[in-house]
Scaffold this motif. Structure first.
Motif, PDB file in Angstrom:
ATOM      1  N   CYS A   1       0.853  -1.187   0.000  1.00 29.48           N
ATOM      2  CA  CYS A   1       0.000   0.000   0.000  1.00 29.48           C
ATOM      3  C   CYS A   1       0.897   1.249   0.000  1.00 29.48           C
ATOM      4  CB  CYS A   1      -0.893  -0.015   1.241  1.00 29.48           C
ATOM      5  SG  CYS A   1      -1.708   1.567   1.537  1.00 29.48           S
TER       6      CYS A   1
ATOM      7  N   PHE B   1       0.373   4.055   1.104  1.00 27.82           N
ATOM      8  CA  PHE B   1       0.191   4.902   2.293  1.00 27.82           C
ATOM      9  C   PHE B   1       0.731   4.254   3.564  1.00 27.82           C
ATOM     10  CE2 PHE B   1      -3.061   6.136  -0.775  1.00 27.82           C
ATOM     11  CZ  PHE B   1      -2.663   7.446  -0.982  1.00 27.82           C
ATOM     12  N   CYS B   2       0.265   3.033   3.867  1.00 24.19           N
ATOM     13  CA  CYS B   2       0.698   2.434   5.139  1.00 24.19           C
ATOM     14  C   CYS B   2       1.758   1.351   4.948  1.00 24.19           C
ATOM     15  CB  CYS B   2      -0.514   1.856   5.868  1.00 24.19           C
ATOM     16  SG  CYS B   2      -1.191   0.400   5.055  1.00 24.19           S
TER      17      CYS B   2
ATOM     18  N   CYS C   1      -6.246  -1.808  -0.029  1.00 20.52           N
ATOM     19  CA  CYS C   1      -5.930  -1.635   1.392  1.00 20.52           C
ATOM     20  C   CYS C   1      -7.151  -0.962   2.023  1.00 20.52           C
ATOM     21  CB  CYS C   1      -4.685  -0.774   1.591  1.00 20.52           C
ATOM     22  SG  CYS C   1      -4.358  -0.495   3.350  1.00 20.52           S
TER      23      CYS C   1
ATOM     24  N   CYS D   1      -6.592   2.118   4.400  1.00 19.09           N
ATOM     25  CA  CYS D   1      -6.306   3.419   3.773  1.00 19.09           C
ATOM     26  C   CYS D   1      -7.337   3.773   2.711  1.00 19.09           C
ATOM     27  CB  CYS D   1      -4.917   3.405   3.156  1.00 19.09           C
ATOM     28  SG  CYS D   1      -3.637   3.048   4.355  1.00 19.09           S
TER      29      CYS D   1
HETATM   30 ZN    ZN Z   1      -2.725   1.153   3.587  1.00 18.38          ZN
END
Ligand code: ZN
Length: 253
Positions: free
Chosen positions: A64, A66-67, A83, A86
């Motif tokens: 992902c 973002f995370c 994900c 997110c």
């Molecule tokens: Zn994520």
């Protein structure tokens, strides 16, 4: 409910050449620029982290953007990476496009990249860090396996392969440069020479093979012309002797 995001992951670029040039210019003058050393050194760490991330994605485990949570996929271009935490999703084809052609696979460099990450993280002095940077950017792909297919720096420093080689060849060195750096310089020049010789002999071998093939084709053509001529001559001889035999019979009557 918030809208689902479809951001493509972003990947850090290679280190700009001017930063590396500056690093060597200062080193040659005996100037220690800790900020610049860290800028380049950490830039390389981040780049390597993304090389490993792109490789992982390419072998079935994307992440992902973002995370960083890892998301397995089955290589189907339409596979939807998702994900939930997110609220992000993207098809594998789009994800893959985000890192393709960006020199993020760096095959034949794994051991050197891992060694750099491991040592740089615990390096204390700027001199130690500089030597790690210097060692890494002068590696060749598949060097450990006895191959010298291309400079590892092409995945780490911006530019085309030939530009990167010329750039590294022209870095500044001086009497104040450290002995380790001067010795890596010599090893690098030897690798460039060997790699060029191998390339030249491979080209020569290919040309020789092509010339042999052409010669074989010409020989075959010549043989078939000779055969055709021989057949023609044979036919002419036969018809001559038939004619003269017919004459003899005629004369005998
Ligand atoms: Zn994520």
């Amino acid at each position: 409910m918030t809208q689902v995001r479809h951001d493509r992951p972003t990947w850090p670029g290679r280190i700009p050449r001017h930063k590396i040039a500056e690093l060597y210019k200062k080193e040659a003058l005996g100037i220690c620029d800790e900020v610049l050393i860290d800028d380049v050194g950490i830039g390389l760490l981040v780049r390597i982290e993304h090389i490993f991330r792109a490789r992982k994605a390419n072998s079935g485990l994307a992440s992902c953007p973002f995370c960083r949570r890892e998301i397995p996929h089955d290589f189907d271009p339409a596979f939807l990476l998702r994900c939930q935490a997110c609220n992000w999703e993207l098809v594998w084809a789009e994800y893959q496009k985000s890192f393709q052609g960006k020199h993020l696979i760096a095959s034949g460099m794994t051991a050197f990249l891992e060694e750099y990450v491991e040592k740089y993280r615990v390096a204390r002095s700027p001199q130690e860090k500089l030597i790690l940077i210097d060692t890494l950017i002068h590696r060749y792909h598949w060097e450990l396996e006895g191959g010298l297919t291309g400079p590892g720096a092409r995945d780490l420093i911006a530019g085309k392969t030939s530009e990167v080689i010329d750039f590294l060849n022209q870095l500044s060195y001086g009497s104040r440069s450290s002995p380790e750096i001067l010795s890596t310089r010599q090893e690098w020049l030897d690798k460039v020479r060997k790699s060029r010789e191998r390339h030249a002999s491979a080209v020569e071998e290919r040309e020789l093979k092509a010339a042999k093939k052409r010669q074989k084709a010409e020989d075959k053509k010549r043989r078939s012309i000779l055969k055709a001529e021989a057949r023609q001559a044979g036919r002419a001889k036969r018809s001559n002797s038939e004619r003269s035999n017919a004459g003899e019979v005629h004369d005998g009557t």
